[in-house]
Structure formats: structure tokens, C-alpha cells
Design a protein around this motif. Sequence first.
Motif, PDB file in Angstrom:
ATOM      1  N   ARG A   2      -6.267   9.334   1.999  1.00  0.00           N
ATOM      2  CA  ARG A   2      -6.362   8.044   2.688  1.00  0.00           C
ATOM      3  C   ARG A   2      -7.698   7.360   2.361  1.00  0.00           C
ATOM      4  NH1 ARG A   2      -2.021   7.470   5.511  1.00  0.00           N
ATOM      5  NH2 ARG A   2      -2.705   5.363   5.925  1.00  0.00           N
ATOM      6  N   THR A  26       0.820  -1.217   0.000  1.00  0.00           N
ATOM      7  CA  THR A  26       0.000   0.000   0.000  1.00  0.00           C
ATOM      8  C   THR A  26       0.851   1.263   0.000  1.00  0.00           C
ATOM      9  OG1 THR A  26      -0.188   0.031   2.424  1.00  0.00           O
ATOM     10  CG2 THR A  26      -1.900  -1.150   1.201  1.00  0.00           C
ATOM     11  N   GLY A  27       2.094   1.165   0.474  1.00  0.00           N
ATOM     12  CA  GLY A  27       2.996   2.317   0.422  1.00  0.00           C
ATOM     13  C   GLY A  27       3.216   2.748  -1.027  1.00  0.00           C
ATOM     14  N   ALA A  28       3.250   1.757  -1.933  1.00  0.00           N
ATOM     15  CA  ALA A  28       3.443   2.065  -3.351  1.00  0.00           C
ATOM     16  C   ALA A  28       2.285   2.921  -3.870  1.00  0.00           C
ATOM     17  CB  ALA A  28       3.541   0.769  -4.162  1.00  0.00           C
ATOM     18  N   TYR A  58       0.525   5.187  -2.068  1.00  0.00           N
ATOM     19  CA  TYR A  58       0.744   6.567  -1.609  1.00  0.00           C
ATOM     20  C   TYR A  58       1.885   7.206  -2.402  1.00  0.00           C
ATOM     21  CZ  TYR A  58      -2.546   5.665   2.111  1.00  0.00           C
ATOM     22  OH  TYR A  58      -3.696   5.360   2.777  1.00  0.00           O
ATOM     23  N   ARG A  59       2.881   6.413  -2.727  1.00  0.00           N
ATOM     24  CA  ARG A  59       3.994   6.925  -3.524  1.00  0.00           C
ATOM     25  C   ARG A  59       3.518   7.328  -4.919  1.00  0.00           C
ATOM     26  NH1 ARG A  59       9.524   5.139  -1.996  1.00  0.00           N
ATOM     27  NH2 ARG A  59       9.414   4.386   0.130  1.00  0.00           N
ATOM     28  N   GLY A 102       1.592  -2.129   5.099  1.00  0.00           N
ATOM     29  CA  GLY A 102       1.524  -0.672   5.122  1.00  0.00           C
ATOM     30  C   GLY A 102       1.701  -0.129   6.527  1.00  0.00           C
ATOM     31  N   ARG A 152      10.397  10.653   8.894  1.00  0.00           N
ATOM     32  CA  ARG A 152       9.219  10.057   8.253  1.00  0.00           C
ATOM     33  C   ARG A 152       8.422   9.244   9.282  1.00  0.00           C
ATOM     34  NH1 ARG A 152       8.344   5.952   3.973  1.00  0.00           N
ATOM     35  NH2 ARG A 152      10.505   5.290   3.979  1.00  0.00           N
ATOM     36  N   ALA A 155       9.803   8.915  -0.924  1.00  0.00           N
ATOM     37  CA  ALA A 155       9.418   8.389   0.389  1.00  0.00           C
ATOM     38  C   ALA A 155       8.839   9.515   1.243  1.00  0.00           C
ATOM     39  CB  ALA A 155      10.629   7.771   1.081  1.00  0.00           C
ATOM     40  N   SER A 188       0.211  11.285   2.514  1.00  0.00           N
ATOM     41  CA  SER A 188      -0.563  10.297   3.289  1.00  0.00           C
ATOM     42  C   SER A 188      -1.183  10.901   4.553  1.00  0.00           C
ATOM     43  CB  SER A 188       0.314   9.095   3.661  1.00  0.00           C
ATOM     44  OG  SER A 188       1.164   9.411   4.734  1.00  0.00           O
ATOM     45  N   ARG A 222       0.564  11.596  12.842  1.00  0.00           N
ATOM     46  CA  ARG A 222      -0.497  12.249  12.063  1.00  0.00           C
ATOM     47  C   ARG A 222      -1.855  11.940  12.699  1.00  0.00           C
ATOM     48  NH1 ARG A 222       0.672   8.076   7.382  1.00  0.00           N
ATOM     49  NH2 ARG A 222      -0.577   6.352   8.141  1.00  0.00           N
ATOM     50  N   ARG A 255      17.465  -0.051   4.150  1.00  0.00           N
ATOM     51  CA  ARG A 255      17.073   0.907   3.109  1.00  0.00           C
ATOM     52  C   ARG A 255      18.272   1.303   2.257  1.00  0.00           C
ATOM     53  NH1 ARG A 255      11.515   2.569   3.121  1.00  0.00           N
ATOM     54  NH2 ARG A 255      10.957   0.411   2.690  1.00  0.00           N
ATOM     55  N   ASP A 263      -1.483   1.113   8.285  1.00  0.00           N
ATOM     56  CA  ASP A 263      -2.803   1.118   8.938  1.00  0.00           C
ATOM     57  C   ASP A 263      -3.650  -0.074   8.516  1.00  0.00           C
ATOM     58  OD1 ASP A 263      -3.052   1.850   6.299  1.00  0.00           O
ATOM     59  OD2 ASP A 263      -4.671   3.279   6.648  1.00  0.00           O
ATOM     60  N   ILE A 264      -3.026  -1.140   8.056  1.00  0.00           N
ATOM     61  CA  ILE A 264      -3.815  -2.255   7.507  1.00  0.00           C
ATOM     62  C   ILE A 264      -4.587  -2.958   8.636  1.00  0.00           C
ATOM     63  CG2 ILE A 264      -3.782  -4.292   6.014  1.00  0.00           C
ATOM     64  CD1 ILE A 264      -2.653  -1.600   4.797  1.00  0.00           C
ATOM     65  N   SER A 276       4.908  10.192   2.391  1.00  0.00           N
ATOM     66  CA  SER A 276       4.560  10.370   3.797  1.00  0.00           C
ATOM     67  C   SER A 276       3.738  11.651   3.973  1.00  0.00           C
ATOM     68  CB  SER A 276       5.847  10.400   4.622  1.00  0.00           C
ATOM     69  OG  SER A 276       5.580  10.721   5.950  1.00  0.00           O
TER      70      SER A 276
HETATM   71  O1   DC Z   1       6.000   1.693   2.891  1.00  0.00           O
HETATM   72  P1   DC Z   1       6.522   2.906   2.163  1.00  0.00           P
HETATM   73  O2   DC Z   1       7.832   3.367   2.715  1.00  0.00           O
HETATM   74  O3   DC Z   1       6.575   2.692   0.674  1.00  0.00           O
HETATM   75  O4   DC Z   1       5.433   4.067   2.434  1.00  0.00           O
HETATM   76  C1   DC Z   1       5.615   5.401   2.003  1.00  0.00           C
HETATM   77  C2   DC Z   1       4.775   6.317   2.864  1.00  0.00           C
HETATM   78  O5   DC Z   1       3.392   6.094   2.607  1.00  0.00           O
HETATM   79  C3   DC Z   1       4.936   6.139   4.369  1.00  0.00           C
HETATM   80  O6   DC Z   1       5.959   6.958   4.903  1.00  0.00           O
HETATM   81  C4   DC Z   1       3.587   6.522   4.921  1.00  0.00           C
HETATM   82  C5   DC Z   1       2.630   6.245   3.800  1.00  0.00           C
HETATM   83  N1   DC Z   1       1.805   5.055   4.010  1.00  0.00           N
HETATM   84  C6   DC Z   1       0.674   5.202   4.775  1.00  0.00           C
HETATM   85  O7   DC Z   1       0.429   6.278   5.314  1.00  0.00           O
HETATM   86  N2   DC Z   1      -0.180   4.161   4.935  1.00  0.00           N
HETATM   87  C7   DC Z   1       0.067   2.980   4.381  1.00  0.00           C
HETATM   88  N3   DC Z   1      -0.798   1.972   4.554  1.00  0.00           N
HETATM   89  C8   DC Z   1       1.244   2.785   3.627  1.00  0.00           C
HETATM   90  C9   DC Z   1       2.118   3.856   3.464  1.00  0.00           C
END
Ligand code: DC
Length: 229
Positions: A107, A35-37, A39-40, A127, A178, A94, A101, A185, A155, A129-130, A98
Amino acid sequence: MSKRIVVAIDGPAGAGKSTIARALAGRLGFLFIDTGAMYRAVALWAIRTGTALDDMHRLDQLARQARIEFGAGNTRVLLNGEDVTDAIREPEMADAASKVSTVPAVRRALVELQRKMATENSVVMEGRDIGTVVFPEAQVKIFLDASPAVRALRRLGDLKAKGIEVAPEQLEREIADRDRRDRTRAEAPLMQAPDAMYLDSTALTIDEVQEHILAILRARMSNGKEIVR
Ligand code: DC
């Protein structure tokens, strides 16, 4: 028909979520969803269109209009049909992800999409908040963590493998910033769900982490109706 299973993996940057989730999904025959992908991808589109990362109204529109898909066995990320897999891994993405998001409407749009992606299939979704927001009813919830130093090193390794050089101290600082933003938040902050299992991967191999998670999955599914390899 067997019941759909959700394995939720949350945790801070560099804890090993993607590596573990991808390997587990492959082993279980589940869909892997990073799921981060997503938001990216929204952040990338915002940057390309010159949208300020705190312009809530415009970011809301972008997130709702973005066509985000996973291709080629979920190894590629597509944004409006374009393969952006590499573009979203650039170091500045990244921080941008953040930032976008933190916008509640972003969201909402992405959580809806994440839930849709898991309607037909069992999934391993990773992610922030899953387990708390996207799938509070997930059968397995893991909060994957590791020491800050090890997370920064991982990383660094990821970026090096892509030919990207970053100073270790700078990366450590960026990860700390981050994580602070993700944890503090207002909307869906990174936190461990009360019923999630805390797993510290600092001194564990990928296989060991997988075995821990599989053991939890087997225990949860031990009503005899599910077969977990
Ligand atoms: O997992 P990642 O590093 O690719 O995520 C990038 C940003 O996306 C992370 O700093 C916060 C946001 N994110 C989020 O808020 N909720 C998620 N479920 C996944 C990522």
C-alpha cells in the motif's frame, strides 16, 4: 494557474466506480486513475513470479520495483513496459489483488505512486482509500455504493463482454468475500470518509450519477475561480 482538483471515488466492487470515474474525467479533462488496476498489476507480477500472496517481504520488493504506468489516454495498464490491461481483468486477479492489498508495504509503495501521478494534473481517482488515505484533502469525495445483487450483475456483464463465463452465485460469493476482506483489513480498509458524500447507484443511470457528482464539484468550486463544465 488554477488549483489542481482531486475527485476521489471510493466504494466496493461493482459499484460503478471505474465507469463513472472514466466518464467524469473525460468530461472534465482530468486524468482518470484506476488504483485497483495498480494492485491488480502487483498481484499479476506476484503470480507470474510464483510469489506467495502473503509473502510480505517479497511483495514489498515487487511493489517497489514494479513500473506501473497508464498508457493511451489511461485506457491501458502497463507493467514493466508490458501491456497487461487484459491480463489483470482475469477473474482470479480480483481476489489476488485484494490479498496483496492487505500488505502495508504494498500500500505504501502504491499510495506514493498515486500521489505522484496527481502532482501535475487534476484527477478523478477511484479505489478504496482515496478519500481516507491517498488524498484526505480531496475537494470532492464520493462513496459510491449499490446493492450486492446489482453489483454482482454489473461484474457479470463486464466479464461476459470479455467472453468470460462465471456462475452468478459464484461471482456473488466472491464479491462478498472480497468486500469483507477489503473492509476489515487493518491498513486503510474500505470505508466512507466522514466528509464523503454517500451515493447509492443501484437505481441510477451513469448520467445521473455523473450529474450528482458534478453538482457537488460545482458547489465546492463556487468561489468563482474554477470553471467546471
Ligand atoms: O477496484 P478493483 O476491483 O480493481 O480492486 C481490486 C482490489 O484492489 C480490491 O479488492 C482491493 C484493492 N484495492 C485497494 O485495496 N485499494 C485501492 N485504492 C484500490 C483497490
